[in-house]
Design an enzyme around this catalytic site. Sequence first.
Site, PDB file in Angstrom:
ATOM      1  N   ILE A  80       0.818  -1.206   0.000  1.00  0.00           N
ATOM      2  CA  ILE A  80       0.000   0.000   0.000  1.00  0.00           C
ATOM      3  C   ILE A  80       0.855   1.261   0.000  1.00  0.00           C
ATOM      4  O   ILE A  80       0.458   2.302  -0.535  1.00  0.00           O
ATOM      5  CB  ILE A  80      -0.972  -0.003   1.207  1.00  0.00           C
ATOM      6  CG1 ILE A  80      -2.016   1.108   1.041  1.00  0.00           C
ATOM      7  CG2 ILE A  80      -0.212   0.106   2.524  1.00  0.00           C
ATOM      8  CD1 ILE A  80      -3.148   1.015   2.037  1.00  0.00           C
ATOM      9  N   LYS A  81       2.070   1.208   0.583  1.00  0.00           N
ATOM     10  CA  LYS A  81       2.924   2.400   0.620  1.00  0.00           C
ATOM     11  C   LYS A  81       3.387   2.803  -0.768  1.00  0.00           C
ATOM     12  O   LYS A  81       3.687   3.968  -1.019  1.00  0.00           O
ATOM     13  CB  LYS A  81       4.114   2.184   1.539  1.00  0.00           C
ATOM     14  CG  LYS A  81       5.053   1.082   1.085  1.00  0.00           C
ATOM     15  CD  LYS A  81       6.185   0.870   2.085  1.00  0.00           C
ATOM     16  CE  LYS A  81       7.124  -0.257   1.639  1.00  0.00           C
ATOM     17  NZ  LYS A  81       8.196  -0.483   2.629  1.00  0.00           N
ATOM     18  N   GLY A  82       3.472   1.855  -1.697  1.00  0.00           N
ATOM     19  CA  GLY A  82       3.707   2.154  -3.093  1.00  0.00           C
ATOM     20  C   GLY A  82       5.085   2.671  -3.429  1.00  0.00           C
ATOM     21  O   GLY A  82       6.075   2.365  -2.779  1.00  0.00           O
TER      22      GLY A  82
END
Length: 255
Positions: free
Chosen positions: A130-132
Amino acid sequence: MSAGDERLVRPYGDTTGDGMVQVSFTLPVAAGKLAEGAAAQLAGSMGIEPAMVVHSKALGPEHTFFVVYGPVRHLVDLSAVTVTERDYPLLTPKDVNAGIRQGLRRKLVVLGACVGTDAHTVGIDAILNIKGFAGEKGLEYYREMRVVNLGAQVAVPQLVERARAERADAVLISQVVTQKDAHLTTTREVAAAFSEAYPAGRRPLLVAGGPRFDEGAATALGVDRIFGRGTTPGEVASYLAHALVPARGAKHDRQ
């Protein structure tokens, strides 16, 4: 350079058109004057003339690393350069989610892993977590995707088995280790294993990624798409929507 030559370009280091380039390499020669002379000779054979050895460092007792700087006479013809252009639109996470929800009416299942002996998870994590990466959130952020990240050193049979168990729509493999073309060999093994395990046209979408891949080699390696260095999660999400969601593009015909 005349107007007719505007598609011809030359590298430069200090001033436009000076042809200066910098290359690095290692020779199996002990550090010293002989090694530096060998490096300059090699650079001259590559068309760098005169070649300046601007850095050298011993790598153990019998190897030396070099950085060489100098001009080349070669020109680049931009009209003869071939690249793989993006053939789908970039979508926002909102548009990707809406397309999946309307087109599939279920979550799109994405399986990711570093395959074989590759233990470098930075790339696959940048796309999936999710942090990408580069200011974009990874695929875990997309509410209409179910992401399964298997991590590092996943054996090919294990990858296929898990893809079948998860009913994966897409399988993303990351390959950073390139010694002796390991990334190419492993990718071909993955493609062959999935083709054997699934009926024709039913296997998941296969996507390979890593910094040393040629993005135009997907067909030769047996996968559907290759992403190179600098790829962002948004590019991958947009491609998956384009390839797998009827509302966003034609259903991909996988072999």
